[in-house]
Design a protein around this motif. Structure first.
Motif, PDB file in Angstrom:
ATOM      1  N   GLU A 196      11.061  71.724 -41.513  1.00  0.00           N
ATOM      2  CA  GLU A 196      11.146  70.150 -42.089  1.00  0.00           C
ATOM      3  C   GLU A 196      12.597  69.714 -41.680  1.00  0.00           C
ATOM      4  N   ASP A 197      13.489  70.493 -41.540  1.00  0.00           N
ATOM      5  CA  ASP A 197      14.855  70.046 -41.165  1.00  0.00           C
ATOM      6  C   ASP A 197      15.083  70.067 -39.704  1.00  0.00           C
ATOM      7  N   GLN A 198      14.242  70.200 -38.884  1.00  0.00           N
ATOM      8  CA  GLN A 198      14.639  70.443 -37.500  1.00  0.00           C
ATOM      9  C   GLN A 198      15.498  69.283 -36.999  1.00  0.00           C
ATOM     10  N   LYS A 199      16.428  69.913 -35.998  1.00  0.00           N
ATOM     11  CA  LYS A 199      17.226  68.910 -35.550  1.00  0.00           C
ATOM     12  C   LYS A 199      17.438  69.232 -33.909  1.00  0.00           C
ATOM     13  N   ILE A 200      17.279  68.142 -32.943  1.00  0.00           N
ATOM     14  CA  ILE A 200      17.172  68.246 -31.773  1.00  0.00           C
ATOM     15  C   ILE A 200      18.545  67.358 -31.328  1.00  0.00           C
ATOM     16  N   VAL A 201      19.330  68.079 -30.249  1.00  0.00           N
ATOM     17  CA  VAL A 201      20.290  67.288 -29.628  1.00  0.00           C
ATOM     18  C   VAL A 201      20.023  67.398 -28.208  1.00  0.00           C
ATOM     19  N   LEU A 202      19.967  66.578 -27.450  1.00  0.00           N
ATOM     20  CA  LEU A 202      19.858  66.563 -26.204  1.00  0.00           C
ATOM     21  C   LEU A 202      21.115  65.757 -25.327  1.00  0.00           C
ATOM     22  N   GLY A 203      21.300  66.360 -23.963  1.00  0.00           N
ATOM     23  CA  GLY A 203      22.380  66.123 -23.250  1.00  0.00           C
ATOM     24  C   GLY A 203      22.469  66.649 -21.894  1.00  0.00           C
ATOM     25  N   THR A 204      23.639  66.735 -21.254  1.00  0.00           N
ATOM     26  CA  THR A 204      23.520  67.485 -19.969  1.00  0.00           C
ATOM     27  C   THR A 204      24.885  68.609 -20.385  1.00  0.00           C
ATOM     28  N   LEU A 205      24.947  69.532 -19.255  1.00  0.00           N
ATOM     29  CA  LEU A 205      26.309  70.125 -19.248  1.00  0.00           C
ATOM     30  C   LEU A 205      27.464  69.568 -19.501  1.00  0.00           C
ATOM     31  N   LYS A 206      27.627  68.338 -19.101  1.00  0.00           N
ATOM     32  CA  LYS A 206      28.629  67.699 -19.143  1.00  0.00           C
ATOM     33  C   LYS A 206      29.245  67.142 -20.687  1.00  0.00           C
ATOM     34  N   ASP A 207      28.281  66.731 -21.420  1.00  0.00           N
ATOM     35  CA  ASP A 207      28.587  66.404 -22.810  1.00  0.00           C
ATOM     36  C   ASP A 207      27.774  67.248 -24.068  1.00  0.00           C
ATOM     37  N   ILE A 208      27.017  68.254 -23.704  1.00  0.00           N
ATOM     38  CA  ILE A 208      26.301  68.885 -24.697  1.00  0.00           C
ATOM     39  C   ILE A 208      27.304  69.444 -25.789  1.00  0.00           C
ATOM     40  N   ALA A 209      28.320  70.229 -25.460  1.00  0.00           N
ATOM     41  CA  ALA A 209      29.124  70.748 -26.058  1.00  0.00           C
ATOM     42  C   ALA A 209      29.768  69.683 -27.244  1.00  0.00           C
ATOM     43  N   GLN A 210      30.308  68.692 -26.834  1.00  0.00           N
ATOM     44  CA  GLN A 210      30.426  67.562 -27.869  1.00  0.00           C
ATOM     45  C   GLN A 210      29.473  67.040 -28.690  1.00  0.00           C
ATOM     46  N   LYS A 211      28.390  66.875 -28.245  1.00  0.00           N
ATOM     47  CA  LYS A 211      27.327  66.477 -28.952  1.00  0.00           C
ATOM     48  C   LYS A 211      26.754  67.448 -30.359  1.00  0.00           C
ATOM     49  N   VAL A 212      27.053  68.713 -29.770  1.00  0.00           N
ATOM     50  CA  VAL A 212      26.697  69.831 -30.875  1.00  0.00           C
ATOM     51  C   VAL A 212      27.474  69.720 -31.755  1.00  0.00           C
ATOM     52  N   LYS A 213      28.789  69.707 -31.377  1.00  0.00           N
ATOM     53  CA  LYS A 213      29.768  69.601 -32.377  1.00  0.00           C
ATOM     54  C   LYS A 213      29.535  68.510 -33.265  1.00  0.00           C
ATOM     55  N   GLU A 214      29.380  67.375 -32.879  1.00  0.00           N
ATOM     56  CA  GLU A 214      29.087  66.283 -33.762  1.00  0.00           C
ATOM     57  C   GLU A 214      27.910  66.414 -34.621  1.00  0.00           C
ATOM     58  N   ALA A 215      27.288  67.163 -34.090  1.00  0.00           N
ATOM     59  CA  ALA A 215      25.795  67.309 -34.979  1.00  0.00           C
ATOM     60  C   ALA A 215      26.046  68.441 -36.204  1.00  0.00           C
ATOM     61  N   GLY A 216      27.029  69.167 -35.953  1.00  0.00           N
ATOM     62  CA  GLY A 216      27.577  69.964 -36.958  1.00  0.00           C
ATOM     63  C   GLY A 216      26.665  71.542 -36.807  1.00  0.00           C
TER      64      GLY A 216
END
Length: 251
Positions: A196-216
């Motif tokens: 129910e609390d599924q979380k999806i983060v989309l990006g490219t190799l260029k920005d995914i690390a930062q996006k994942v960090k921001e998503a916790g």
């Protein structure tokens, strides 16, 4: 004597355990489940008088002791693992010991988190002229990975890839993948797919690390990477009107 069933509980959604798996949990006398990963709703269908064990706090020896004692007392044992037990399920070490003790085992497959993650994205791993190969792997951690299976080496194939148990090292994942994949290659991180609390983060190799960090996101997540996540591909021959096969003549 009865036997023990190793059951794949699926990725999280209680409805994604197989019918066979659910029926076995319902009639089991003993249920041993991986409590750190298996959705507890999945085992709510068990009998009220069944014995319940959470293997998250148990050792291999303790799990085996419960199984052997139960089976020898002619009790049906359901050993419930997350996803599909054949992938990072640690079932082989259990089955080998049980075989030595003449305990019969059966494995009931389940939906893996990597296929559930693709479903959450509505994507297909094997697109014509993009990729016809899926690599399931992980980074080395407390459990090492053979040198020949290092992520950088596997990335050289540029296949569709599902990376388990590695989101806490997303920076290292990106570093190794970038040796072979283009920096704009699409990548997705799916945490607790189908929950129910599924979380999806989309990006490219260029920005995914930062996006994942921001998503916790630091655990229980699947990393999918490859051009299958993009929008360019060829249509399948299977439904091509000009393609002849056993069930249809081409026009």
């Amino acid at each position: 004597m009865n036997k023990v069933y190793f059951i794949g509980a699926g990725p999280g959604d209680p409805d994604l355990i197989t019918v066979k798996g659910r029926k076995l949990v319902e009639k089991a006398d003993i249920v041993i489940y991986a409590g750190s990963l298996v959705n507890p709703q999945i085992i709510e269908c068990r009998k009220a008088d069944s014995e319940l064990y959470n293997s998250a706090g148990m050792t291999l020896e303790e799990v085996i002791e419960v199984i052997i004692e139960g089976v020898k007392n002619n009790k049906l044992v359901a050993r419930v693992h997350t996803g599909d037990p054949s992938i990072y399920g640690a079932i082989r070490e259990q089955i080998d010991i049980l075989n030595k003790n003449d305990i019969e085992c059966e494995v009931v497959p389940g939906v893996s988190s990597f296929t559930a993650s693709a479903a959450a994205l509505k994507k297909e791993f094997t697109l014509p002229d993009v990729s016809q190969t899926v690599i399931c792997t992980r980074l080395s951690g407390r459990t090492p990975v053979p040198e020949k299976e290092d992520l950088e080496a596997l990335a050289s194939h540029k296949a569709s890839m599902a990376i388990f148990l590695s989101v806490q090292m997303i920076g290292n994942v990106v570093h190794k993948l970038s040796k072979h994949y283009k920096i704009n290659t699409p990548i997705a991180v799916i945490q607790r797919a189908t929950w129910e609390d599924q979380k999806i983060v989309l990006g490219t190799l260029k920005d995914i690390a930062q996006k994942v960090k921001e998503a916790g996101i630091t655990k229980t997540a699947q990393i999918l990477v490859g051009d299958f996540l993009g929008d360019e591909y060829s249509l399948s021959k299977l439904y091509d009107k000009s393609f002849t096969h056993e069930y249809r003549k081409g026009k």
